[in-house]
Design a protein around this motif. Structure first.
Motif, mmCIF file in Angstrom:
data_model
loop_
_atom_site.group_PDB
_atom_site.id
_atom_site.type_symbol
_atom_site.label_atom_id
_atom_site.label_comp_id
_atom_site.label_asym_id
_atom_site.label_seq_id
_atom_site.Cartn_x
_atom_site.Cartn_y
_atom_site.Cartn_z
ATOM 1 N N TYR A 101 -66.989 -3.872 -10.732
ATOM 2 C CA TYR A 101 -67.499 -4.230 -12.047
ATOM 3 C C TYR A 101 -66.327 -4.169 -13.008
ATOM 4 C CZ TYR A 101 -72.126 -3.407 -10.078
ATOM 5 O OH TYR A 101 -73.257 -3.463 -9.313
ATOM 6 N N PHE A 102 -66.309 -5.052 -13.988
ATOM 7 C CA PHE A 102 -65.194 -5.092 -14.933
ATOM 8 C C PHE A 102 -64.941 -3.735 -15.569
ATOM 9 C CE2 PHE A 102 -65.543 -9.932 -16.057
ATOM 10 C CZ PHE A 102 -65.291 -10.229 -14.730
ATOM 11 N N HIS A 103 -66.016 -3.059 -16.026
ATOM 12 C CA HIS A 103 -65.828 -1.806 -16.761
ATOM 13 C C HIS A 103 -65.195 -0.707 -15.908
ATOM 14 C CE1 HIS A 103 -69.702 -0.963 -14.787
ATOM 15 N NE2 HIS A 103 -69.271 0.278 -14.793
ATOM 16 N N GLU A 104 -65.390 -0.759 -14.582
ATOM 17 C CA GLU A 104 -64.933 0.360 -13.761
ATOM 18 C C GLU A 104 -63.434 0.310 -13.460
ATOM 19 O OE1 GLU A 104 -66.138 0.786 -9.547
ATOM 20 O OE2 GLU A 104 -66.789 -1.283 -9.634
ATOM 21 N N VAL A 105 -62.774 -0.826 -13.665
ATOM 22 C CA VAL A 105 -61.344 -0.911 -13.335
ATOM 23 C C VAL A 105 -60.440 -0.835 -14.566
ATOM 24 C CG1 VAL A 105 -61.689 -2.099 -11.129
ATOM 25 C CG2 VAL A 105 -61.411 -3.452 -13.222
ATOM 26 N N ILE A 106 -61.026 -0.758 -15.762
ATOM 27 C CA ILE A 106 -60.212 -0.599 -16.972
ATOM 28 C C ILE A 106 -59.465 0.734 -16.851
ATOM 29 C CG2 ILE A 106 -60.236 -0.389 -19.494
ATOM 30 C CD1 ILE A 106 -61.089 -3.190 -18.398
ATOM 31 N N GLY A 107 -58.156 0.700 -17.105
ATOM 32 C CA GLY A 107 -57.339 1.908 -16.969
ATOM 33 C C GLY A 107 -56.642 2.008 -15.615
ATOM 34 N N PHE A 108 -57.003 1.145 -14.668
ATOM 35 C CA PHE A 108 -56.334 1.147 -13.375
ATOM 36 C C PHE A 108 -54.907 0.611 -13.531
ATOM 37 C CE2 PHE A 108 -59.733 1.090 -9.799
ATOM 38 C CZ PHE A 108 -60.494 2.041 -10.442
ATOM 39 N N THR A 109 -54.020 1.037 -12.650
ATOM 40 C CA THR A 109 -52.655 0.506 -12.602
ATOM 41 C C THR A 109 -52.670 -0.746 -11.732
ATOM 42 O OG1 THR A 109 -51.717 2.709 -12.831
ATOM 43 C CG2 THR A 109 -50.268 1.008 -11.933
ATOM 44 N N VAL A 110 -52.069 -1.822 -12.244
ATOM 45 C CA VAL A 110 -51.979 -3.064 -11.486
ATOM 46 C C VAL A 110 -50.604 -3.124 -10.841
ATOM 47 C CG1 VAL A 110 -52.078 -5.580 -11.606
ATOM 48 C CG2 VAL A 110 -53.591 -4.212 -13.049
ATOM 49 N N LYS A 111 -50.592 -3.335 -9.526
ATOM 50 C CA LYS A 111 -49.341 -3.416 -8.769
ATOM 51 C C LYS A 111 -49.282 -4.774 -8.097
ATOM 52 C CE LYS A 111 -49.341 1.498 -7.771
ATOM 53 N NZ LYS A 111 -48.598 2.453 -7.021
ATOM 54 N N ASP A 112 -48.143 -5.438 -8.259
ATOM 55 C CA ASP A 112 -47.957 -6.744 -7.626
ATOM 56 C C ASP A 112 -47.145 -6.561 -6.348
ATOM 57 O OD1 ASP A 112 -48.144 -9.809 -7.944
ATOM 58 O OD2 ASP A 112 -46.026 -9.452 -7.492
ATOM 59 N N LYS A 113 -47.531 -7.273 -5.308
ATOM 60 C CA LYS A 113 -46.895 -7.156 -3.995
ATOM 61 C C LYS A 113 -45.375 -7.384 -4.077
ATOM 62 C CE LYS A 113 -47.631 -8.800 0.718
ATOM 63 N NZ LYS A 113 -48.389 -9.725 1.544
ATOM 64 N N ASN A 114 -44.962 -8.359 -4.869
ATOM 65 C CA ASN A 114 -43.534 -8.671 -4.966
ATOM 66 C C ASN A 114 -42.861 -7.990 -6.159
ATOM 67 O OD1 ASN A 114 -43.546 -10.574 -2.734
ATOM 68 N ND2 ASN A 114 -44.736 -11.884 -4.090
ATOM 69 N N PHE A 115 -43.548 -7.913 -7.287
ATOM 70 C CA PHE A 115 -42.954 -7.423 -8.531
ATOM 71 C C PHE A 115 -42.925 -5.898 -8.599
ATOM 72 C CE2 PHE A 115 -43.132 -6.150 -12.983
ATOM 73 C CZ PHE A 115 -42.123 -6.919 -13.543
ATOM 74 N N GLY A 116 -43.947 -5.245 -8.056
ATOM 75 C CA GLY A 116 -44.086 -3.791 -8.180
ATOM 76 C C GLY A 116 -45.110 -3.459 -9.251
ATOM 77 N N ASP A 117 -44.959 -2.276 -9.911
ATOM 78 C CA ASP A 117 -45.901 -1.868 -10.960
ATOM 79 C C ASP A 117 -45.845 -2.847 -12.124
ATOM 80 O OD1 ASP A 117 -46.580 0.292 -9.465
ATOM 81 O OD2 ASP A 117 -46.166 1.792 -11.013
ATOM 82 N N VAL A 118 -46.994 -3.452 -12.445
ATOM 83 C CA VAL A 118 -47.063 -4.408 -13.550
ATOM 84 C C VAL A 118 -47.404 -3.673 -14.840
ATOM 85 C CG1 VAL A 118 -48.177 -6.498 -14.413
ATOM 86 C CG2 VAL A 118 -47.808 -6.212 -11.954
ATOM 87 N N GLY A 119 -48.408 -2.775 -14.788
ATOM 88 C CA GLY A 119 -48.826 -2.042 -15.971
ATOM 89 C C GLY A 119 -50.250 -1.563 -15.835
ATOM 90 N N ILE A 120 -50.842 -1.198 -16.968
ATOM 91 C CA ILE A 120 -52.195 -0.646 -17.007
ATOM 92 C C ILE A 120 -53.182 -1.727 -17.446
ATOM 93 C CG2 ILE A 120 -53.698 1.116 -18.044
ATOM 94 C CD1 ILE A 120 -51.482 2.291 -16.280
ATOM 95 N N LEU A 121 -54.267 -1.868 -16.701
ATOM 96 C CA LEU A 121 -55.307 -2.840 -17.039
ATOM 97 C C LEU A 121 -56.070 -2.329 -18.262
ATOM 98 C CD1 LEU A 121 -56.828 -5.417 -16.309
ATOM 99 C CD2 LEU A 121 -58.268 -4.065 -14.817
ATOM 100 N N LYS A 122 -55.914 -3.060 -19.387
ATOM 101 C CA LYS A 122 -56.567 -2.582 -20.609
ATOM 102 C C LYS A 122 -57.868 -3.316 -20.896
ATOM 103 C CE LYS A 122 -54.054 -5.481 -23.745
ATOM 104 N NZ LYS A 122 -53.084 -5.810 -24.652
ATOM 105 N N ASP A 123 -58.040 -4.521 -20.335
ATOM 106 C CA ASP A 123 -59.276 -5.256 -20.572
ATOM 107 C C ASP A 123 -59.362 -6.420 -19.601
ATOM 108 O OD1 ASP A 123 -61.710 -5.798 -21.748
ATOM 109 O OD2 ASP A 123 -60.904 -6.453 -23.664
#
Length: 176
Positions: A101-123
């Motif tokens: 659900y959209f609301h449950e992943v807000i605040g998760f860290t997004v990691k890209d397979k090639n790029f690495g840590d992208v940042g924090i999912l804010k919305d």
């Protein structure tokens, strides 16, 4: 009950009978999960007010026919047309695997397979043709389409989402 503790279930769209029955359009792929509710919250001028359900049944697959306690006339029903229905978050069916659900992943860290840590999912912006992850990377907003082909793994335990975006997509946001 506050709106942030609830999820949007649907909207009352029209009257069904002269006895106060209403039809609600549900915002779900599985309307039959909600045909035995005891109560819902209705947004009345910004306040969530509980309404108890006397009877309900699915109507033409995606509509829910509702009979609320103490809503017995056409005038009572008219007052509820176009109001939004909400339920507490704990009534959402649990999802597992890579469904979320959209609301449950807000605040998760997004990691890209090639790029690495992208940042924090804010919305999540779902007002566009394709829903977008809105990610904060040290004050820079990065948008990644929520495409099944891009989403690798959702790890609830570690609060991460692994994505595999086309090469260069993330870099577009980081160039000066």
């Amino acid at each position: 009950m506050k709106k942030e503790d609830c999820f949007y279930l649907g909207k009352i769209v029209k009257k069904y009978s002269f006895k106060g029955e209403l039809l609600a359009k549900l915002d779900t792929d599985e309307p039959d999960l909600y045909d035995n509710l005891d109560a819902v919250f209705i947004d009345l001028r910004g306040n969530l007010v509980p309404f108890f359900i006397e009877a309900s049944q699915l109507h033409k697959s995606d509509l829910l026919r509702l009979k609320f306690e103490d809503v017995d006339t056409e005038a009572d029903a008219d007052a509820l047309i176009k109001t939004e229905l909400y339920l507490p978050l704990d009534l959402l069916p649990k999802l597992d695997g890579d469904k979320f659900y959209f609301h449950e992943v807000i605040g998760f860290t997004v990691k890209d397979k090639n790029f690495g840590d992208v940042g924090i999912l804010k919305d999540i912006n779902d007002s566009t043709a394709q829903a977008l992850f809105e990610i904060d990377r040290d004050g820079v907003e990065i948008l990644i389409p929520m495409n099944d082909e891009f989403i690798g793994k959702v790890d609830r335990k570690h609060k991460t989402i692994e994505v595999n975006t086309p090469e260069g997509l993330i870099d577009l946001y980081l160039e000066d």
